[in-house]
Structure formats: C-alpha cells, structure tokens
Design a protein around this motif. Structure first.
Motif: not given
Length: 205
Positions: A16-17, A93-95, A152-155, A160-162
């Motif tokens: 994340g940023p 991810v940002y999408g 952070d979490k989305k990344i 992990s999911i993929m």
C-alpha cells in the motif's frame, strides 16, 4: 533462478501507499548496477497521473493507469533487471476499490482489468511489503490511513485468493534488501576489483 536472455527480469515490489517500496527499489537498483547489471527503476505512473489530474475516482481511469505503467516498463525493456514500485496487475486491485458493482459497465471493466492482470502476472517476480512504518503525507498519493490499510488488505487478498507466489519483505532496509537478493539469487557480474578497475580506467581515459 537465471537471467532471461530475451526479456528483463521485472521485480514488482507491492504494498500500500507509504510502505517503503520506492526506497527499496532505489537501493536494489544501486546494488545490482554495482554488481554489473543494466538495472533500471520503473516508478509508478500513478504518481504522475495524480499530480496532473488528481486522485482517480472511477474504475475507467485504471485503464489509463494500466497503459501508462505498461509503457514505462516497455521503455526499459533493454535492461537486465527492472525494479517496479508498482505493477500493471495492481490496476485490478484499485479497480475493486472504485468499482460500482451495481453498474454492469463497471463490472465488465473490472473483469477486463482482471484478465489483463492474469495475463501480465508471469512477467513479474513479486515481493510484498507489509505496513511497518507510519504513513507519511508526501502531498501526492492517497494520504488517508484507513484507505491505505484497505489497499494493503486488497493486495494481500488478491495474491492469496489467486494463489499467486510472492515473497514477503519486512524489517530494516538491509534486511529487506537481503530478502530480495536471496530470493532472486542472481550471481554478480562484476567483483569489487572489477568496479575499482573500471573506475580507474575511466579516469585515465
């Protein structure tokens, strides 16, 4: 791992940023340049976009960010190794964060970003930096800590999911550099003696 003959090694440092991605990329660029590699840094196109147009607020802007990032990486294709403090795969991810899931066009756009992310995935050696330092306002990027933590979490969820293989990088800067180097396992092309010799030769000539 071996150096590719036709394409550069692209190292994607994700996080994340404000997690220290760019600082790590700059240190790795110096180290591998001294080791004899044609090394380059590909800084994220999104920063330039935000300076010129503001923070992206809808999913369709992610296509512009994708193309900008892709062109930057393509421009450096003559390098042996490219250190990226962003990657085209993060546009998906940002999408997710900007998608209106009630809008069919936006859901379709997200699907396309996903397809592109999966297509590009194998181009990168992926490293992830967890948030260990306080978010500092640099006047450009997303400065809201809540949003940064969500990124952070989305990344991590995406990786992990993929079931995407990645190496977690944390600790002090020397520790982070060491983790990346051990994972890449690239032999030095020059020794310290070679570097001194080249420096002397350049001064004489």
């Amino acid at each position: 791992m071996h150096v590719k003959n036709s394409k550069p090694i692209k190292v994607a440092v994700l996080g994340g940023p404000g997690t220290g991605k760019t600082t790590l990329c700059k240190q790795l660029d110096v180290d591998y340049s001294l080791a004899g590699y044609i090394s380059s840094i590909c800084e994220e196109f999104a920063r330039e976009y935000i300076v010129n147009y503001g923070v992206p607020t809808n999913i369709f802007e992610q296509f512009l960010l994708y193309e900008g990032q892709k062109k930057r990486e393509e421009y450096l294709k003559s390098s042996d190794i490219i250190f990226c403090d962003n990657a085209t795969i993060l546009c998906y991810v940002y999408g997710i964060l900007t998608c209106n899931f009630n809008n069919p066009k936006e859901k379709y756009a997200l699907l396309k970003l996903y397809e592109w992310a999966m297509r590009d995935l194998n181009e990168y050696e992926i490293f992830y930096i967890p948030r260990e330092i306080e978010l500092i306002d640099d006047g450009v990027r997303y400065q809201n800590l809540k949003f940064a933590l969500e990124v952070d979490k989305k990344i991590v969820d995406f990786l992990s999911i993929m079931n995407i293989s990645y190496v977690e990088v944390k600790g002090s800067m020397p520790e982070r550099v060491s983790t990346v180097k051990k994972s890449l396992n690239l032999p030095a092309k020059k020794t310290a003696a070679d570097i001194v010799h080249d420096d002397i030769k350049e001064k004489i000539c």
